[in-house]
Scaffold this motif. Sequence first.
Motif, short mmCIF file in Angstrom:
data_model
loop_
_atom_site.label_atom_id
_atom_site.label_comp_id
_atom_site.label_asym_id
_atom_site.label_seq_id
_atom_site.Cartn_x
_atom_site.Cartn_y
_atom_site.Cartn_z
N LEU A 86 3.78 -20.18 25.43
CA LEU A 86 2.52 -19.42 25.33
C LEU A 86 2.21 -18.77 26.68
CD1 LEU A 86 1.14 -19.55 22.59
CD2 LEU A 86 -0.62 -20.95 23.60
N LYS A 87 1.89 -17.46 26.63
CA LYS A 87 1.59 -16.74 27.87
C LYS A 87 0.31 -15.93 27.70
CE LYS A 87 6.25 -16.01 29.68
NZ LYS A 87 7.32 -15.02 29.74
N LYS A 88 -0.32 -15.60 28.81
CA LYS A 88 -1.49 -14.72 28.84
C LYS A 88 -2.56 -15.16 27.84
CE LYS A 88 1.38 -10.83 30.17
NZ LYS A 88 2.05 -9.64 29.72
N THR A 89 -2.89 -16.42 27.87
CA THR A 89 -3.94 -16.92 26.97
C THR A 89 -5.31 -16.46 27.46
OG1 THR A 89 -2.53 -18.87 26.85
CG2 THR A 89 -4.64 -19.00 25.72
N MET A 112 2.99 -15.13 22.30
CA MET A 112 3.95 -16.20 22.05
C MET A 112 5.36 -15.66 22.22
SD MET A 112 4.40 -18.45 18.68
CE MET A 112 5.80 -19.54 18.58
N THR A 113 6.14 -16.32 23.09
CA THR A 113 7.50 -15.84 23.34
C THR A 113 8.44 -16.46 22.32
OG1 THR A 113 7.69 -17.58 24.95
CG2 THR A 113 7.27 -15.40 25.80
N PRO A 117 11.90 -10.77 19.08
CA PRO A 117 11.36 -9.60 19.79
C PRO A 117 12.06 -9.32 21.11
CG PRO A 117 9.60 -11.00 19.03
CD PRO A 117 10.85 -11.76 18.83
N ARG A 118 12.68 -10.35 21.71
CA ARG A 118 13.39 -10.14 22.98
C ARG A 118 14.58 -9.21 22.81
NH1 ARG A 118 13.99 -15.98 25.67
NH2 ARG A 118 11.80 -16.52 25.78
N GLU A 123 8.05 -8.60 24.80
CA GLU A 123 7.90 -9.90 25.47
C GLU A 123 7.64 -11.01 24.47
OE1 GLU A 123 5.79 -11.48 29.53
OE2 GLU A 123 5.12 -9.63 28.61
N GLY A 124 6.91 -10.70 23.42
CA GLY A 124 6.59 -11.73 22.43
C GLY A 124 5.68 -11.21 21.34
N ILE A 125 5.27 -12.11 20.46
CA ILE A 125 4.36 -11.74 19.38
C ILE A 125 2.93 -12.11 19.78
CG2 ILE A 125 3.92 -11.89 16.90
CD1 ILE A 125 6.62 -13.27 16.59
#
Lengths: 140, 151
Positions: A86-89, A112-113, A117-118, A123-125
């Motif tokens: 998990l990123k950028k929450t 979410m990575t 998508p990569r 970067e993620g969904i």
Amino acid sequence: MRAVIWFFSGILLCLFVIDMICFWTMHEKIAASLEIATDAAIINSLIEQDIFKGTCFIDEGKAEETVKKYFMKNIEIEKLQRKGILKKTKLDFSFSHNATNPSIYVYMEALMTVMTPRLIGLEGIPIIITKEKCFQSNYR
Amino acid sequence: MICSLRSKHLYKTKITAALFNERGEELICSIYAMLVFLMILFISIDVIGYTSMGYKLRNVCSQTLALMRMQNGMNSALMDRFQDCALIYGIDISRTEVAATPQYVQRGEEVSIRASTPYKIKCMRPFNQEFSVMIDVEMTGIAEDFIRELQ
């Protein structure tokens, strides 16, 4: 050659299915923990003395703090961020101050990575979840 | 001389024919594809089983936590309820360990539930090995009811 194409398309399909399962479980987990966190915020931010009198107002700072604390605790965010899932929450709040039924509105956005998508270069969904919780005071 | 040349040519053509002939490719491909497909199927069944078991345990825990929040902690009736709910979902109760905050806590204090159940991984059965992985779920909430006697 045909075998190779079939093999790679099979791997792609498998990756896609695994990603979908991951996304679905993560979505459910976030929604459940956000619900518990908003419940906790409503309970913690109202003052009991006010409820006895029949009026209740939300303490905004306390509510935000409680949502963040219990959301992080229930989702085990440290573990997820260490693994890089998990990123950028981001958590946004808005409150409505009504004397009899105040409410909290929480907007949660995260990235979410996952694997598929990569391959395209993304970067993620993005996961977006909103939750609204009201408090109905019963004064007798 | 002519005969040996002809035989050489024949030999060459036979090798090239064997190398570039596509006859029987479907058969070999299908056998290997079946092997790979079965391996993926075996592993994916376990992945889906593991995630669904975790999802079920999370569901049971969140429902119990909602009741615990209203009743300010865990009691024996709620424990029975947890076990009934787990039975409906198909979780083995005898191997499930539950630890929760006992009654009573004051309004605004933490109530938490922690449950763990083992999941047997079946995809290693052809190699005569079977091992289990623990699924841990922990949830924390806040008690809702105000109790005057506790003050």
